[in-house]
Design a protein around this motif. Structure first.
Motif, PDB file in Angstrom:
ATOM      1  N   ARG A   1       0.828  -1.206   0.000  1.00  0.00           N
ATOM      2  CA  ARG A   1       0.000   0.000   0.000  1.00  0.00           C
ATOM      3  C   ARG A   1       0.864   1.258   0.000  1.00  0.00           C
ATOM      4  NH1 ARG A   1      -2.931  -3.136   3.692  1.00  0.00           N
ATOM      5  NH2 ARG A   1      -2.065  -2.023   5.481  1.00  0.00           N
ATOM      6  N   ILE A   2       1.920   1.243   0.802  1.00  0.00           N
ATOM      7  CA  ILE A   2       2.793   2.419   0.879  1.00  0.00           C
ATOM      8  C   ILE A   2       3.590   2.563  -0.416  1.00  0.00           C
ATOM      9  CG2 ILE A   2       4.814   3.397   2.056  1.00  0.00           C
ATOM     10  CD1 ILE A   2       3.602   2.312   4.688  1.00  0.00           C
TER      11      ILE A   2
ATOM     12  N   SER B   1      -3.106   3.762   2.445  1.00  0.00           N
ATOM     13  CA  SER B   1      -1.842   3.737   3.182  1.00  0.00           C
ATOM     14  C   SER B   1      -1.676   4.973   4.061  1.00  0.00           C
ATOM     15  CB  SER B   1      -0.653   3.649   2.219  1.00  0.00           C
ATOM     16  OG  SER B   1      -0.465   4.873   1.528  1.00  0.00           O
ATOM     17  N   LYS B   2      -2.576   5.917   3.935  1.00  0.00           N
ATOM     18  CA  LYS B   2      -2.468   7.174   4.665  1.00  0.00           C
ATOM     19  C   LYS B   2      -3.469   7.297   5.809  1.00  0.00           C
ATOM     20  CE  LYS B   2       0.589   9.650   2.295  1.00  0.00           C
ATOM     21  NZ  LYS B   2       1.628  10.421   2.948  1.00  0.00           N
ATOM     22  N   VAL B   3      -4.290   6.247   6.003  1.00  0.00           N
ATOM     23  CA  VAL B   3      -5.313   6.306   7.050  1.00  0.00           C
ATOM     24  C   VAL B   3      -5.289   5.025   7.883  1.00  0.00           C
ATOM     25  CG1 VAL B   3      -6.828   7.882   5.774  1.00  0.00           C
ATOM     26  CG2 VAL B   3      -7.089   5.415   5.471  1.00  0.00           C
ATOM     27  N   TYR B   4      -5.760   5.161   9.121  1.00  0.00           N
ATOM     28  CA  TYR B   4      -5.831   4.001  10.013  1.00  0.00           C
ATOM     29  C   TYR B   4      -7.009   4.200  10.967  1.00  0.00           C
ATOM     30  CZ  TYR B   4      -4.345   0.236  13.112  1.00  0.00           C
ATOM     31  OH  TYR B   4      -4.292  -0.923  13.845  1.00  0.00           O
TER      32      TYR B   4
ATOM     33  N   GLY C   1       7.510   4.357   5.163  1.00  0.00           N
ATOM     34  CA  GLY C   1       7.464   5.527   4.283  1.00  0.00           C
ATOM     35  C   GLY C   1       8.840   6.110   4.047  1.00  0.00           C
ATOM     36  N   LYS C   2       9.620   6.174   5.112  1.00  0.00           N
ATOM     37  CA  LYS C   2      10.977   6.692   5.018  1.00  0.00           C
ATOM     38  C   LYS C   2      11.856   5.783   4.149  1.00  0.00           C
ATOM     39  CE  LYS C   2      12.397   7.586   9.043  1.00  0.00           C
ATOM     40  NZ  LYS C   2      12.987   7.371  10.358  1.00  0.00           N
TER      41      LYS C   2
ATOM     42  N   TRP D   1       6.170   9.787   6.339  1.00  0.00           N
ATOM     43  CA  TRP D   1       4.889   9.199   5.942  1.00  0.00           C
ATOM     44  C   TRP D   1       3.874   9.506   7.016  1.00  0.00           C
ATOM     45  CZ3 TRP D   1       4.231   7.596   1.200  1.00  0.00           C
ATOM     46  CH2 TRP D   1       3.035   6.949   0.869  1.00  0.00           C
ATOM     47  N   GLU D   2       2.939  10.360   6.692  1.00  0.00           N
ATOM     48  CA  GLU D   2       1.934  10.767   7.658  1.00  0.00           C
ATOM     49  C   GLU D   2       0.697   9.894   7.541  1.00  0.00           C
ATOM     50  OE1 GLU D   2       0.446  14.665   9.875  1.00  0.00           O
ATOM     51  OE2 GLU D   2       2.239  14.557   8.631  1.00  0.00           O
TER      52      GLU D   2
END
Length: 184
Positions: free
Chosen positions: A16-17, A24-27, A81-82, A89-90
């Motif tokens: 996803r990332i 990939s940006k929500v949880y 993300g890094k 990665w927020e």
């Protein structure tokens, strides 16, 4: 997990990332919650220790094995993300009702290839799994030698070096545009 990943939830998270999917940006939970992981080599070591010490153990001996430090979902997201994109990665927390609706819609749409996140999974997002491996340490003289956060660079490196192979060994579908580029 191992150096190629071979962990379905972890491979899906990496996918996803890597593909910068909106999911990939929500949880739908507390980003501080997480779970313990276990490298395949450490599992094999624990089994070997159990066999070697079987004479000292009772016939039924429940022992927890895993990495003693629980990696939170938020930490995992940031690190991936890094490593994958070289950037912060927020990840934002979203309401469970929104996540369940989104998961249900994805599950029903014919254009989404086998979505991993299912509506029932949303209720588990706040579960946190810390392990007390003290019995395994004492009775098996066992300690994991690997740590997920230390192995992630190797995992991501393998994914980036040979995406088609990495996707295949993890049972994932390579994005169509990448698959098309490989077939030409």
């Amino acid at each position: 997990y191992d150096d190629d990943c071979h962990s379905i939830p972890l491979a899906r998270q990496m996918q996803r990332i890597r593909e910068r999917r909106a999911t990939s940006k929500v949880y739908p939970g507390d980003l501080k919650c997480g779970q313990s992981f276990l490298h395949l080599d450490d599992l094999v070591d624990a089994i070997q220790c159990t066999v070697e010490k079987r004479g000292d153990l009772s016939p039924v001996q429940p022992l927890l094995i895993g990495e003693p430090q629980t990696v939170s979902y938020g930490t995992l997201q940031e690190e991936l993300g890094k490593l994958i994109h070289g950037e912060k990665w927020e990840t934002k927390s979203i309401p469970k009702t929104v996540a369940k609706t989104g998961a249900w819609v994805q599950d029903k749409l014919p254009i989404v290839d086998d979505p991993f996140i299912k509506p029932w999974m949303i209720d588990l997002a706040d579960d946190h799994y810390d392990l007390d491996i003290s019995k395994a340490r004492q009775q098996l003289d066992w300690e994991p030698r690997h740590r997920l956060l230390d192995v992630l660079p190797t995992m991501v490196g393998r994914m980036q070096a040979e995406p088609a192979r990495w996707y295949e060994v993890n049972g994932l579908k390579l994005p169509d545009e990448e698959a098309a580029a490989l077939s030409t």
